[in-house]
Design an enzyme around this catalytic site. Structure first.
Site, PDB file in Angstrom:
ATOM      1  N   GLY A  30     -10.505  -6.142   7.115  1.00 38.52           N
ATOM      2  CA  GLY A  30     -10.590  -4.636   6.879  1.00 38.52           C
ATOM      3  C   GLY A  30     -10.015  -4.430   5.542  1.00 38.52           C
ATOM      4  O   GLY A  30      -9.383  -5.056   4.921  1.00 38.52           O
ATOM      5  N   HIS A  32       1.054  -1.151  -0.014  1.00 35.71           N
ATOM      6  CA  HIS A  32       0.027  -0.065   0.076  1.00 35.71           C
ATOM      7  C   HIS A  32       0.853   1.258   0.014  1.00 35.71           C
ATOM      8  O   HIS A  32       1.781   1.027   0.664  1.00 35.71           O
ATOM      9  CB  HIS A  32      -0.779  -0.172   1.111  1.00 35.71           C
ATOM     10  CG  HIS A  32      -2.040   1.175   1.340  1.00 35.71           C
ATOM     11  ND1 HIS A  32      -2.938   1.130   0.362  1.00 35.71           N
ATOM     12  CD2 HIS A  32      -1.914   2.255   1.948  1.00 35.71           C
ATOM     13  CE1 HIS A  32      -3.629   2.461   0.808  1.00 35.71           C
ATOM     14  NE2 HIS A  32      -3.070   3.136   1.579  1.00 35.71           N
TER      15      HIS A  32
HETATM   16  C1  GRF Z   1       1.102   0.494  -6.156  1.00 36.13           C
HETATM   17  O1  GRF Z   1       1.510   1.621  -5.743  1.00 36.13           O
HETATM   18  C2  GRF Z   1       0.671  -0.586  -4.805  1.00 36.13           C
HETATM   19  O2  GRF Z   1       1.246   0.025  -3.484  1.00 36.13           O
HETATM   20  C3  GRF Z   1      -0.696  -0.164  -4.799  1.00 36.13           C
HETATM   21  O3  GRF Z   1      -1.104  -0.357  -6.061  1.00 36.13           O
HETATM   22  C4  GRF Z   1      -0.052   0.138  -6.849  1.00 36.13           C
HETATM   23  C5  GRF Z   1       0.319  -0.988  -7.838  1.00 36.13           C
HETATM   24  O4  GRF Z   1       1.381  -0.459  -9.158  1.00 36.13           O
HETATM   25  N1  GRF Z   1      -1.454  -1.286  -4.196  1.00 36.13           N
HETATM   26  P1  GRF Z   1       1.751  -1.527 -10.074  1.00 36.13           P
HETATM   27  O5  GRF Z   1       0.615  -2.037 -10.893  1.00 36.13           O
HETATM   28  O6  GRF Z   1       2.486  -2.680  -9.114  1.00 36.13           O
HETATM   29  O7  GRF Z   1       2.842  -0.601 -10.757  1.00 36.13           O
END
Ligand code: GRF
Length: 192
Positions: free
Chosen positions: A135, A101
């Site tokens: 969650g 995240h």
């Molecule tokens: C990332 O920034 C991750 O933190 C979030 O979604 C984005 C996915 O990016 N959950 P990618 O498709 O791996 O470039």
């Protein structure tokens, strides 16, 4: 591995020798996801599960969980998967689902986290790897890295610097997962 978008994290994981042999399936909810092309280029089987083929979150989650189980996977790695999976999914892979995240959780959970952090005027944001619980972005934290916010940052420039850290720490965390080194004790993660 589940991915909806460009799949740069997926790519970093596929490029990690400790991880690649354990990747048995990439599932997307979007047939046009670049992540599926990246998987195919690594000869990893792919599947698409469409939200529109399902009545509700539970049935969508069950289809994804069935695909994962049929592949023989013992764990699940969310790499930019943009659908929230229901509690029934989490229950089928307890403490064996990782997510990444783009904020320092518990600040700014949910979508548009980079935008929310900038709007809030934080001096430091970052990236969190966590275990998925029932969650949204609330599960036990596996790893975090801070990323300072620059005065002239936009969502794009800050997210780009956050992604550099993502591509470094997600392979480390997923390596620990596939090596069975992640344990949860009293909601706290211990990486051995
Ligand atoms: C990332 O920034 C991750 O933190 C979030 O979604 C984005 C996915 O990016 N959950 P990618 O498709 O791996 O470039």
């Amino acid at each position: 591995m589940l991915a909806s978008g460009s799949g740069t994290n997926l790519q970093a994981l596929l490029d990690t020798p400790e991880v690649r042999p354990h990747v048995v399936l990439v599932v997307s909810d979007r047939p046009d996801a670049r992540a599926l092309e990246r998987a195919a280029a690594h000869d990893v089987p792919t599947a698409t599960v469409l939200w529109s083929d399902h009545d509700d979150r539970d049935s969508f989650s069950a289809s994804v969980a069935d695909a994962v189980e049929d592949s023989g996977a013992k764990g699940v790695v969310l790499a930019g998967f943009m659908r929230v999976l229901g509690p029934s999914f989490v229950a089928r892979f307890p403490n064996r689902i990782l997510n990444i995240h783009p904020s320092l959780l518990p600040a700014f959970p949910g979508g548009r986290a980079v935008e929310a952090a900038l709007r809030h005027g934080v001096a430091v944001s970052g990236v969190t790897v966590h275990i998925v619980d029932e969650g949204v972005d609330t599960g036990p934290i596996v790893a975090q890295v801070p990323v300072p916010v620059e005065p002239d940052d936009t969502v794009e420039t800050l997210h780009a610097r956050i992604q550099l850290e993502e591509h470094r720490i997600y392979p480390e965390a997923v390596t620990a997962l596939v090596q069975g080194r992640i344990e949860v004790v009293d909601r706290k993660v211990v990486v051995r």
